[in-house]
Each structure stands twice: as C-alpha cells, then as structure tokens.
Design a protein around this motif. Structure first.
Motif, PDB file in Angstrom:
ATOM      1  N   VAL A  80       0.840  -1.199   0.000  1.00  0.00           N
ATOM      2  CA  VAL A  80       0.000   0.000   0.000  1.00  0.00           C
ATOM      3  C   VAL A  80       0.874   1.247   0.000  1.00  0.00           C
ATOM      4  O   VAL A  80       0.572   2.231  -0.700  1.00  0.00           O
ATOM      5  N   ASP A  81       1.960   1.224   0.755  1.00  0.00           N
ATOM      6  CA  ASP A  81       2.860   2.378   0.784  1.00  0.00           C
ATOM      7  C   ASP A  81       3.461   2.651  -0.592  1.00  0.00           C
ATOM      8  O   ASP A  81       3.578   3.808  -1.013  1.00  0.00           O
ATOM      9  N   ARG A  84       0.844   4.106  -2.790  1.00  0.00           N
ATOM     10  CA  ARG A  84       0.620   5.512  -2.432  1.00  0.00           C
ATOM     11  C   ARG A  84       1.709   6.397  -3.047  1.00  0.00           C
ATOM     12  O   ARG A  84       1.426   7.470  -3.588  1.00  0.00           O
ATOM     13  N   ARG A  88       1.230   9.478  -5.731  1.00  0.00           N
ATOM     14  CA  ARG A  88       1.721  10.831  -5.499  1.00  0.00           C
ATOM     15  C   ARG A  88       2.685  11.287  -6.593  1.00  0.00           C
ATOM     16  O   ARG A  88       2.851  12.486  -6.816  1.00  0.00           O
ATOM     17  N   GLU A 107      -8.216  10.815  -5.275  1.00  0.00           N
ATOM     18  CA  GLU A 107      -7.649  11.295  -4.018  1.00  0.00           C
ATOM     19  C   GLU A 107      -8.718  11.499  -2.948  1.00  0.00           C
ATOM     20  O   GLU A 107      -8.402  11.479  -1.750  1.00  0.00           O
ATOM     21  N   ASP A 109     -10.961   9.634  -1.703  1.00  0.00           N
ATOM     22  CA  ASP A 109     -10.933   8.535  -0.740  1.00  0.00           C
ATOM     23  C   ASP A 109      -9.683   7.708  -1.016  1.00  0.00           C
ATOM     24  O   ASP A 109      -9.756   6.513  -1.310  1.00  0.00           O
ATOM     25  N   LEU A 110      -8.539   8.365  -0.924  1.00  0.00           N
ATOM     26  CA  LEU A 110      -7.291   7.746  -1.363  1.00  0.00           C
ATOM     27  C   LEU A 110      -6.980   6.467  -0.602  1.00  0.00           C
ATOM     28  O   LEU A 110      -6.691   5.432  -1.214  1.00  0.00           O
ATOM     29  N   GLU A 111      -7.028   6.516   0.716  1.00  0.00           N
ATOM     30  CA  GLU A 111      -6.627   5.345   1.495  1.00  0.00           C
ATOM     31  C   GLU A 111      -7.554   4.162   1.248  1.00  0.00           C
ATOM     32  O   GLU A 111      -7.112   3.023   1.113  1.00  0.00           O
ATOM     33  N   GLY A 112      -8.854   4.430   1.183  1.00  0.00           N
ATOM     34  CA  GLY A 112      -9.787   3.341   0.878  1.00  0.00           C
ATOM     35  C   GLY A 112      -9.565   2.786  -0.510  1.00  0.00           C
ATOM     36  O   GLY A 112      -9.593   1.559  -0.714  1.00  0.00           O
ATOM     37  N   LEU A 114      -6.768   2.820  -2.227  1.00  0.00           N
ATOM     38  CA  LEU A 114      -5.493   2.098  -2.290  1.00  0.00           C
ATOM     39  C   LEU A 114      -5.578   0.742  -1.610  1.00  0.00           C
ATOM     40  O   LEU A 114      -5.002  -0.242  -2.093  1.00  0.00           O
ATOM     41  N   ARG A 115      -6.283   0.668  -0.490  1.00  0.00           N
ATOM     42  CA  ARG A 115      -6.438  -0.636   0.176  1.00  0.00           C
ATOM     43  C   ARG A 115      -7.210  -1.606  -0.708  1.00  0.00           C
ATOM     44  O   ARG A 115      -6.858  -2.793  -0.806  1.00  0.00           O
ATOM     45  N   HIS A 118      -4.865  -2.602  -3.588  1.00  0.00           N
ATOM     46  CA  HIS A 118      -3.847  -3.543  -3.113  1.00  0.00           C
ATOM     47  C   HIS A 118      -4.433  -4.939  -2.942  1.00  0.00           C
ATOM     48  O   HIS A 118      -3.815  -5.949  -3.325  1.00  0.00           O
TER      49      HIS A 118
END
Length: 496
Positions: A80-81, A84, A88, A107, A109-112, A114-115, A118
């Motif tokens: 995930v890192d 990310r 970016r 962007e 809901d970027l974290e959702g 990306l998870r 992944h």
C-alpha cells in the motif's frame, strides 16, 4: 526468494562475467560499475516510480550476487505504501483514461481506494483496462499514437516497475541509458562525445529501430522476462497490460505484438527486450569479432555505434540485421546510416576529393566534426534544425491561442518555455543556436502582441522592456562532456 535453473528462454549469448567491461561501461561500453549501479537507491523519475525503499535491498542483493537467479517472491513488494508513492508521483493534471477517473477523483478517498486496489492486486483480481488512444505531433509533421492508461493501471505499473528495477538495474549494461533510474539524455550524449573523442573512432553507425515499441514479439518478451522473474503473479499482471488493448472512437482493438505506447511499464519492457536482443549480443560481438575500437550508446530504440575500422562497421551492421530479424525487429532504412566520422574524417575525405564529413543526429542534437582554435578535434553539437522548426511552429500556434491574455501571463509562460529549452540545449558550442531560438521567440511574441489591437502598434522600445523582464538571455547550462563523464565515472574510465 529465488530459484535457479533454465527457463523457457531463447538461446542467448553466454553470461558475461560480473566485472565485464569496466567502468567506461557506465557510459560508453560494457557493464556499469557493479557497486554503484546496485547498492544505491533507485532514483526512478516520473516514468519509473518513486525511489525504491530499503525493503527492495534484499532483491537487489540477490540479483547482484547471482546473475542466474530467478526471483519468485516479488509481488508482495507492491505494498500500500508503494502504491501511495506511485499515486503521489503521477501528474495531477494528466488526462484521464477510458474510465474517466482523474487524479483528484481518486484522491477523495485515497486510502480506501489504495487498500481496495492492493487487495485486488494481491488476490489476482485486478483487471487491466484498455488504453485511450491519443495522438501527438512529431517533428516531421506526422502523428505519433499514444495510449493513455487508466489511473489504477498507472499506479500499479509504477509500483511494479519500481520492484523490477531492483533486479534489472543490476543487469543492464552501461551503454543503455533510455528510461533508466538516474540516467538522463545528457549522460548518453556525454558518453557518446567522450567515446568518439578519446577512442580511435573513424566510422559511426547511426541507427533507429523501426516501430520498436509496436514490434516487440510478446512471446519472446515473456521468455526473456522469465530469465529473471519467476513470480507468476507479476508475469500475469504484465500479460494483462499487454492484452488490454486500445479504445479509439468507441472501438476496442488488441494486438499480439508490441507493448502499449505511453504506458509506464512499456519502457522497462522494451529495455529488457533490447538488453537480451541487442546489448548483450553487441557487447560480446565487440569482444569476439571486432578488430579495432568499438563503442555503443543506446537510448531506448535509438542507438549509435562507433568503429575504428570500416570493415568492423559493415560486418556489425550485417550481423545486426540478421540478429534483429530473429527477434522480429528491423532497422529503419531511412534512419540508419553508416558515415565517416571522427578525428581523421575530414582529412581522409579531402584526400578522396570529397566534402566535409557528414553529420548525424542523436537525442535532438546534430553532431559534427569540428576543430578548436588550436586545431584539436572536437565533436560539435548544435540543436537539430528539424526540432527547432517544429518547436517554433508549435509555439506560434500557442502564442496565437494566448494572444489576448495579459502580457504578464504570456511572459511567465514564455519564460518557462525558454528556460526549458536552455536547460536541455545549453551545451558548450551551441550558443549560436540558443541565440537564434530566443531571437525567433522574441520576434514571434512581438508579432503576436502587435496584432492584438488596431489603434496602436507596440513599439520595439516598449517590447524590449517586456523581453528584458520575462525572457532570460541565452546561456550555457551544461559542462563540457568529458568533465561530467569523468566525474560520473569517478575518473576511472579506460577510454582515457
């Protein structure tokens, strides 16, 4: 982590020893300095992803230690890192792909996002989307087709390329420059100039591979990748991108040849293909068959070879055509030339009653045989006239489009254009071409501003104030090639 053994690959030249070549390798020939090429972090640039982090150090160590190792556990490095970081590194203003998803949309809901991405990548549920066809103008007026990938494809491709770079940067030879971390066009230009000036080069083969990205044999590509990559999940991802096809005017097409032009993963795939098909073969050809000095510099599908003896050059060209034919590649007949070039070219041609030595173009510069004031031979480099004319045409069109914007807005834009031009073409010996480009830029800007109204004409006195404020004077922005070459190779180059 890795396995040894033969893959379903082609019959290739025997593996080179780890110290093959020596550090001229880094710029002109052979394999680059092993420690410097592998122990450092991967500086990837926009096409290759962010700097490879320390979790890839183990991959680099295994790849460096065992040139025959096939690495099996790679996809778990697409974290995930890393996704990310890949996101970016993308340009927020880049055009959207076929799904219409923009950088800013993703962007929110970027974290959702990306998870979820992944998870799909690791489960094998990720589906590559077709690229959206677009066209850009070439210097000769023709249109070059490009594919605009969907945003998630860009993200995953950058992450995968970053992981694969940890392997292939230990393998790629020093004279390969295009789309590699930490290597720029001017590094290739420095290597070429230094090699011609220091080696006994009398003949130059200026070559271009016809439709390289569109001609790569996908079956061969899979076999070549299999020499180092044994992670089936990574290979399946690459197969998905190759099979995704292109959408144009609502119609979907797919090709069984080539790699997607414009895709982030394509330059690396092309470099892997040419590493086995050209680089290793050419390096061994030089060691086994050449009777005199030989140098190579390759930037993607454009390469230059220098030879001391004409017989070597002609034999190499014939052998190269045969080699390429075995792998579905072909030299472009109009862009491949063997010319007399080097420190003795002018004198030898004069003896035969011929004119000045011919020139050749590489990476936007026309290379010519010149003499310094003291009579010493030097490779002269000036801006390619075709590139210059194409740039001027596009600027005149853009100036007309921006005609009614405030002068401050136009000036700021033109300053960025001129600065970019000077930063690339500002090499020693190219001052006249830089001044010519700036002169035409000023004249075209003045003509555009004078068309804005009929009541008053902009005088040159007023125009000169705008020019002084916004347009920097022409300047040399690069050192002499040998200075940067020696600094880059730590003054250990055997071409001296």
């Amino acid at each position: 982590m890795h396995e040894r053994g033969k893959s379903d690959g082609p019959v290739l030249p025997a593996k080179l020893p780890n110290n093959a070549g020596s550090p001229v390798a880094e710029a002109v020939e052979g394999r680059g300095p092993v420690e410097g090429n592998t122990a450092s972090e991967t500086h990837a640039g926009r096409r290759a992803g962010q700097r490879a982090s320390s979790d890839l150090e183990r991959v680099r160590q295994v790849a460096r230690k065992d040139r025959d190792a096939r690495l099996t556990a790679l996809l778990h490095h697409v974290t995930v890192d890393r996704l990310r970081s890949s996101f970016r590194a993308l340009r927020p203003g880049a055009a959207a792909g076929v799904d219409g998803v923009t950088w800013h949309d993703y962007e929110r809901d970027l974290e959702g996002n990306l998870r979820d991405l992944h998870d799909r990548v690791q489960r094998g549920a990720f589906r590559a989307k077709p690229s959206r066809r677009s066209y850009i103008a070439k210097a000769d007026g023709r249109l070059r087709p490009l594919g605009i990938a969907a945003l998630e494809d860009k993200i995953v491709q950058r992450a995968v390329v970053e992981v694969l770079n940890a392997i292939y940067e230990t393998d790629f030879l020093g004279f390969s420059y295009g789309f590699r971390p930490g290597r720029k066009p001017h590094d290739a230009l420095d290597a070429l100039t230094t090699g011609i000036e220091r080696k006994k080069i009398n003949w130059v083969l200026d070559a271009d591979i016809r439709d390289c990205f569109g001609s790569l044999d996908q079956a061969w590509l899979g076999k070549l990748l299999g020499h180092r990559v044994a992670d089936r999940r990574v290979l399946r991802l690459i197969d998905k991108w190759l099979a995704a096809g292109v959408m144009e005017d609502g119609s979907w097409t797919v090709s069984d040849a080539g790699v997607p032009q414009g895709a982030t993963v394509s330059p690396l795939l092309a470099n892997v293909y040419l590493h086995y098909v050209f680089d290793l073969w050419a390096h061994q050809w030089r060691r086994r068959k050449a009777r005199g000095d030989v140098i190579f510099v390759r930037y993607a599908d454009d390469f230059v070879a220098g030879f001391q003896r004409r017989c070597d050059a002609e034999r190499f060209l014939a052998d190269l055509r045969e080699r390429f034919a075995s792998f579905g590649l072909e030299l472009h007949p109009d862009k491949t030339r063997l010319i007399e070039f080097g420190r003795f070219a002018a004198a030898e041609r004069h003896k035969r009653g011929k004119g000045k030595p011919e020139t050749f173009t590489f990476l936007g510069f026309t290379h010519a045989c010149v003499r310094t004031r003291t009579g010493r031979f030097r490779v002269g480099r000036i801006t390619d006239k075709k590139r210059m004319r194409a740039k001027r045409r596009s600027l005149k069109i853009e100036l007309r489009r921006r005609m009614h914007l405030p002068i401050s807005v136009q000036g700021a834009w033109l300053r960025s254009v001129l600065t970019g031009h000077l930063n690339y073409y500002g090499v020693p010996g190219n001052s006249e071409a830089l001044a010519t480009f700036r002169f035409h830029l000023v004249r075209d800007w003045w003509a555009t501003l004078r068309r804005r109204g009929q009541r008053s004409r902009l005088s040159w006195t007023r125009m000169s104030r705008h020019v002084a404020r916004w347009l920097p004077p022409p300047r040399i922005t690069h050192p002499w090639p040998r200075e940067r070459f020696d600094a880059r190779t730590q003054d250990r180059s055997p071409v001296r």
